[in-house]
Scaffold this motif. Structure first.
Motif, mmCIF file in Angstrom:
data_model
loop_
_atom_site.group_PDB
_atom_site.id
_atom_site.type_symbol
_atom_site.label_atom_id
_atom_site.label_comp_id
_atom_site.label_asym_id
_atom_site.label_seq_id
_atom_site.Cartn_x
_atom_site.Cartn_y
_atom_site.Cartn_z
ATOM 1 N N ASN A 2 -17.094 -16.166 1.768
ATOM 2 C CA ASN A 2 -18.096 -16.239 0.701
ATOM 3 C C ASN A 2 -18.588 -17.684 0.604
ATOM 4 O O ASN A 2 -18.195 -18.443 -0.269
ATOM 5 N N GLU A 4 -21.408 -18.977 -0.142
ATOM 6 C CA GLU A 4 -22.298 -19.366 -1.227
ATOM 7 C C GLU A 4 -21.531 -19.912 -2.429
ATOM 8 O O GLU A 4 -22.110 -20.558 -3.295
ATOM 9 N N ARG A 5 -20.240 -19.650 -2.502
ATOM 10 C CA ARG A 5 -19.446 -20.150 -3.620
ATOM 11 C C ARG A 5 -18.817 -21.507 -3.322
ATOM 12 O O ARG A 5 -18.070 -22.041 -4.131
ATOM 13 N N LEU A 6 -19.111 -22.064 -2.136
ATOM 14 C CA LEU A 6 -18.605 -23.395 -1.816
ATOM 15 C C LEU A 6 -19.197 -24.412 -2.780
ATOM 16 O O LEU A 6 -20.340 -24.296 -3.206
ATOM 17 N N SER A 7 -18.405 -25.422 -3.094
ATOM 18 C CA SER A 7 -18.900 -26.476 -3.971
ATOM 19 C C SER A 7 -18.889 -27.807 -3.235
ATOM 20 O O SER A 7 -18.105 -28.015 -2.286
ATOM 21 N N GLN A 10 -15.495 -29.452 -3.371
ATOM 22 C CA GLN A 10 -14.534 -29.030 -2.359
ATOM 23 C C GLN A 10 -14.737 -29.784 -1.043
ATOM 24 O O GLN A 10 -13.780 -30.199 -0.393
ATOM 25 N N THR A 43 -8.589 -23.336 -1.576
ATOM 26 C CA THR A 43 -9.707 -22.462 -1.961
ATOM 27 C C THR A 43 -10.825 -22.535 -0.931
ATOM 28 O O THR A 43 -11.429 -21.506 -0.558
ATOM 29 N N GLN A 47 -12.314 -19.460 1.376
ATOM 30 C CA GLN A 47 -13.729 -19.086 1.368
ATOM 31 C C GLN A 47 -14.330 -19.143 2.771
ATOM 32 O O GLN A 47 -15.198 -18.344 3.123
#
Length: 303
Positions: A2, A4-7, A10, A43, A47
């Protein structure tokens, strides 16, 4: 996966662990708890669906996937940092891009020196260079495509443009040693000039279309590129006027020789150069830097 949920956080933690060599050292550098750093990396790995570090040893080592993805992460972070810097500068009135229209006669060495100084002062501003001849430089400024221009081959400054006088460029008539005009001693008569092919820069603008400057022969070959003209001169395919700084090495090596014409003094013609810009164009910090730097030029000769 996923993605698109990377920040960005991170990715920064990932890069810091790789740079620091351990989760503990990265936590100290980031002023965070080690558990928070470990959680961010774990996390991110979940991902992405790959292990970024091999934790089987005392210190974590980048996995093969981690080595490859670290380069991508750094590229993303660099682009985000550049975006933030450019947005902050623009909010303060600084331009994001400078477009300059330069005459083909403007010395490259002087341009390189100016660009080095500009990059040091405004590392986040991109530069677009348009190299033109005759009226095309002024046309780019008049139509707003270029923020400023430097005229050389056009002998007049169009009305409604502000200008700054710059140092002169010495223009000399040259030909290959094998060329018939190179055999003439002293000043070449106008009738002989008219009998030989003259290599002339062509005008791609409507501003001065069909106007000739220092053209002595109806047997003219026209081109828009100074480098092509230079090559044809050395090949003996014609004679023409060139900036002395462009042909200095050829003259010293004997690949070209100077010829004297009635239009130019024996040592060559001092060609005035002008910086031009529109009076209604907003002058931000980057453009102001160029206007100041050009106004301070006293010579195009290397220091």
């Amino acid at each position: 996966m996923n993605i698109e949920r990377l920040s960005l956080d991170q990715l920064r933690v990932f890069a810091q662990v790789a740079d620091s060599g351990s989760f503990l050292a990265a936590a100290r550098a980031l002023a965070r708890a080690q558990s928070a750093v470990s959680y961010a990396v774990t996390t991110l790995e979940n991902q992405l669906g790959v292990a970024l570090f091999d934790r089987s040893q005392y210190r974590p080592q980048l996995s093969e996937a981690g080595k490859e993805l670290l380069r991508d992460a750094r590229q993303v972070l660099d682009q985000v940092d550049a975006l933030q810097a450019r947005a902050s500068a623009y909010a303060q009135g600084q331009e994001l891009e400078i477009t300059l229209a330069l005459d083909v006669f403007f010395p490259t060495a002087a341009l390189v020196g100016l660009l080095q100084g500009f990059r040091a002062a405004f590392p986040g501003v991109t530069v677009r260079l348009e190299i033109e001849a005759l009226g095309a430089v002024a046309e780019r400024v008049l139509d707003g495509e270029a923020m400023l221009g430097i005229l050389g081959t056009l002998p007049i400054v169009p009305a409604h443009l502000l200008h700054i006088s710059l140092p002169t460029v010495l223009l000399v008539g040259v030909a290959a040693p094998s060329h018939p005009l190179a055999q003439v001693t002293g000043r070449v008569p106008e009738r002989l000039l008219a009998q030989q092919v003259q290599l002339v820069l062509s005008d791609r603008s409507a501003l001065t279309a069909n106007q000739d400057f220092s053209v002595h022969s109806s047997l003219s070959w026209r081109m828009s590129d100074l480098g092509t003209k230079h090559a044809l001169l050395r090949a003996g395919l014609g004679w023409g006027y060139m900036p002395r700084h462009v042909v200095a090495d050829d003259l010293a090596a004997g690949r070209l020789v100077t010829i004297r014409t009635g239009a130019h003094p024996p040592a060559g013609l001092a060609l005035p150069m002008q910086c031009i810009y529109r009076p209604d164009h907003r002058v931000g910090p980057a453009l102001s830097w160029w206007l100041d730097a050009l106004a301070q030029l006293t010579s195009f000769d290397p220091a």
